[in-house]
Every structure is written in structure tokens, then in C-alpha cells.
Design an enzyme around this catalytic site. Structure first.
Site, PDB file in Angstrom:
ATOM      1  N   HIS A  99     -54.298 -12.091 125.904  1.00 21.87           N
ATOM      2  CA  HIS A  99     -55.484 -11.886 126.431  1.00 21.87           C
ATOM      3  C   HIS A  99     -56.070 -10.459 126.342  1.00 21.87           C
ATOM      4  O   HIS A  99     -56.754 -10.006 127.184  1.00 21.87           O
ATOM      5  CB  HIS A  99     -55.684 -12.458 127.933  1.00 21.87           C
ATOM      6  CG  HIS A  99     -55.586 -13.854 127.974  1.00 21.87           C
ATOM      7  ND1 HIS A  99     -56.051 -14.639 127.030  1.00 21.87           N
ATOM      8  CD2 HIS A  99     -55.342 -14.599 129.044  1.00 21.87           C
ATOM      9  CE1 HIS A  99     -55.749 -15.914 127.423  1.00 21.87           C
ATOM     10  NE2 HIS A  99     -55.220 -16.118 128.822  1.00 21.87           N
ATOM     11  N   HIS A 168     -62.579 -17.110 131.007  1.00 22.93           N
ATOM     12  CA  HIS A 168     -61.333 -17.615 131.492  1.00 22.93           C
ATOM     13  C   HIS A 168     -61.714 -18.075 133.193  1.00 22.93           C
ATOM     14  O   HIS A 168     -60.865 -18.027 134.013  1.00 22.93           O
ATOM     15  CB  HIS A 168     -60.231 -16.564 131.521  1.00 22.93           C
ATOM     16  CG  HIS A 168     -58.824 -17.345 131.760  1.00 22.93           C
ATOM     17  ND1 HIS A 168     -58.450 -18.102 132.431  1.00 22.93           N
ATOM     18  CD2 HIS A 168     -57.935 -16.958 130.887  1.00 22.93           C
ATOM     19  CE1 HIS A 168     -57.250 -18.617 132.272  1.00 22.93           C
ATOM     20  NE2 HIS A 168     -56.788 -17.586 131.171  1.00 22.93           N
ATOM     21  N   GLU A 299     -61.365 -23.007 127.852  1.00 26.07           N
ATOM     22  CA  GLU A 299     -61.485 -21.847 126.964  1.00 26.07           C
ATOM     23  C   GLU A 299     -61.604 -21.966 125.638  1.00 26.07           C
ATOM     24  O   GLU A 299     -60.751 -22.062 124.904  1.00 26.07           O
ATOM     25  CB  GLU A 299     -60.191 -21.099 127.400  1.00 26.07           C
ATOM     26  CG  GLU A 299     -59.850 -21.029 128.764  1.00 26.07           C
ATOM     27  CD  GLU A 299     -58.486 -20.306 129.004  1.00 26.07           C
ATOM     28  OE1 GLU A 299     -58.166 -19.179 128.711  1.00 26.07           O
ATOM     29  OE2 GLU A 299     -57.555 -21.195 129.631  1.00 26.07           O
TER      30      GLU A 299
END
Length: 335
Positions: A99, A168, A299
Site C-alpha cells: 500500500h 481502503h 478495493e
């Protein structure tokens, strides 16, 4: 409307932007361009996990509501090669990068401006940020209307780099409690298995005749105890799905509590995560603690680690070009 939202780790004040219409109240903050709250006024529930001050976002590692970048999901061994040059990015998840690294977009302070039914966040990720090449200018626009939330992420760079974002947010259509009975449809014929580190292995497996088949509506928890190795290893679903078609399209539908929640995007696929690693350690809105299988994430994303695999769309952004990535979360009463 703007409100003070606390002080970030660098001593800068954070701001909460609140938009509302007849159906919804949405709150977003300039810290991480984060979706903090989404209240359905008709049901009087907040369907998004979040905190009431920025200090709690600084300390947590679950990425609640944040925009994720430069690249969502994992990059294996925290390395990739682009135009003949090998780059080393932050290894913040074992040997892998997750991420965007230690200080991805979720830790970035954006400049926010409210404009009618929109909040626009802008920032620059400088050349070398978390190991990524190029100065990347980011513009993220949240728009609230009577259908729901529309998120447009735009990126421009002065040097070839990677840009593949997601949002997210963690959802619960009951506001709290288990999501095992939420009924989900995912418009995908194939999913990506993971290795022991949680990284997609570079292949796709047909969903048919597997516990990963959500082409027809199915309660999330139906196959949690089925003994499938992938589900057992992850404690639930934490997998990429290759969504059929291209362009802006429906990716998933979730139904519970008389509500119908649709995720749409122009990205190649979607990551489906069922809150397997939440353990009640975080307490958010209205004193609710977020436990295992009490939130679900949808997502939209590129295939994880796509830059290191062949045969998948890759999140490459060339100098002078602009990438526009769209995520829509739409909510209405169930048909």
C-alpha cells in the site's frame, strides 16, 4: 462545512470536510484524503469505519478509509524494473512493499478545498518518495450526490513511475456487528490465489465450483469454514478478483439491512477483504470497536504486483501523461 480534526505527526493541523444532502452525510479529511464517515440519514447509521480525530489515524495500521498509493496492494520483494532501471521501494510488510510503503498516500497531508458538492484534495509525492521515481502530482476529488460517493484520482508525473490507487474503506451495512450475513455479488469469473505472504502469485483461477464464486449472490460467511486452503490461510477472503469488462462498470454488489451497495470502477479488478485481521483493538465512531469479520472492503485495483508479472495491465504512468482512476460507492434501498 469545515472542522478542526486534530494535529498530525508533523505538527500540522488536519481538517475535516463535511458534505450532506437529503440522503447522506459524508466526512473526509485532508490527512490521507481519507473517507472518515458516511452516514445514511434514512437508516441513521454510519456504514464506514473511522475515527473522530486525526491522531487515531496516525497510530493505526488498517488504512481505514484512506486513499492508497502510489501503488495499492503488494510489490514482491519491494523491487520492480521500469524502463531498464531497477527501483527499490519500502519493504514495510516483511520483504514486500504494501500500500505504498511506510508513508504512502494514507500518511500524506493533502491540501483540501470544498466546492459545492465536491471536496478536492491535491498533493505532490516527490521524486524518490518511498523509493518511487518521478515527481507525482495527485488530485483526488470526492463528490457526494443522492446516489452516493464518487472518487476520481488523477496523477501526472515528470518521470515514468507507477500510479495505481484504491480506496481502503471498511463497510458494514448494519453499522456494526458481523458482516458474514451480508449478501455479495462480484462480477468476476476468476480470482488470484495468494502465497504465504499474502501476495497474489501471478495467475488467475476460475471461480466456478470454488468457494470464491460470487457470480451469484452469496452470504459472505457461507464458505468460511469450508476448509479451502486459501480461505484458511487468510481467515476469510483477502483476494483479488479480475472483473469482467473494461471502463467504468459495476464490480460488486453488497446487500444487507434493506440496503443495496454497489462498487463501480474503471480499474482492472477488485480486492475483496473481509476484515480477517481486525481484532477489536480499534475503537471508532460511536464507541464501536472493529472486530474480526465485522467490516468488508471492496478495493478496485490493478492486479497485485502486476509490475513484476506479464499478462496483466500495469499501473505505469509515463511522463507528461495523466491517469484518471475512478471509484464509485453507491447506496440505495434494496430492490
Amino acid at each position: 462545512m469545515e472542522q478542526e480534526f486534530g494535529i498530525n505527526q508533523r505538527g500540522d493541523p488536519a481538517t475535516l470536510f463535511i458534505l450532506q444532502n437529503e440522503r447522506f452525510i459524508m466526512a473526509v479529511t485532508d490527512y490521507g484524503a481519507t473517507l472518515v464517515s458516511w452516514i445514511d440519514r434514512k437508516k441513521n447509521i454510519d456504514i464506514v469505519a473511522g475515527f473522530d480525530k486525526v491522531e487515531d489515524y496516525i497510530d493505526h495500521v488498517a488504512h481505514f478509509g484512506s486513499m492508497i498509493g502510489r501503488v495499492a496492494n503488494r510489490i514482491r520483494n519491494a523491487t520492480f524494473t521500469l524502463n531498464g532501471t531497477k527501483y527499490y521501494v519500502s519493504a514495510n510488510k516483511g520483504a514486500n512493499s504494501l500500500h505504498g510503503g511506510w508513508n504512502g498516500f494514507d500518511k500524506l497531508m493533502f491540501h483540501g478545498e470544498e466546492n459545492g458538492s465536491e471536496v478536492v484534495f491535491t498533493a505532490r509525492s516527490p521524486d524518490g518518495d518511498e523509493g518511487y521515481p518521478g515527481n507525482l502530482d495527485i488530485r483526488i476529488t470526492y463528490t457526494l450526490d443522492e446516489e452516493g460517493i464518487h472518487i476520481k484520482s488523477e496523477g501526472i508525473t515528470d518521470h515514468a513511475t507507477l500510479f495505481g490507487v484504491t480506496n481502503h474503506s471498511y463497510f458494514n451495512l448494519n453499522g456494526c456487528g458481523t458482516i458474514k450475513d451480508h449478501e455479495v455479488t462480484i462480477f468476476a469469473d476468476a480470482y488470484a490465489p495468494n502465497d504465504e505472504s499474502g501476495t497474489a502469485v501471478g495467475t488467475l483461477i476460475e471461480c466456478q465450483n470454488t468457494p470464491f464464486d460470487f457470480r451469484q449472490p452469496k452470504a459472505i460467511g457461507t464458505d468460511f469454514a469450508c476448509g479451502d486452503e486459501q480461505i484458511s490461510m487468510n481467515g476469510g477472503y483477502d483476494h483479488h478478483y479480475a472483473v469482467s469488462g473494461s471502463g467504468l462498470r459495476d464490480m460488486a454488489v453488497c446487500k444487507a439491512n434493506g440496503l443495496k451497495f454497489v462498487t463501480r470502477s474503471n480499474l482492472p479488478g477488485i480486492h475483496f477483504y473481509t476484515g480477517n485481521f481486525l481484532n477489536g483493538a480499534y475503537t471508532g465512531h460511536n464507541g464501536i470497536s472493529y472486530g474480526r469479520h465485522e467490516r468488508v472492503c471492496f478495493e478496485p485495483e490493478y492486479y497485485p504486483n502486476a509490475i513484476n508479472y506479464e499478462g496483466f495491465a500495469q499501473p505505469i504512468l509515463l511522463a507528461g501523461e495523466k491517469s484518471v482512476q475512478i471509484i464509485e460507492y453507491l447506496l440505495c434501498d434494496e430492490d
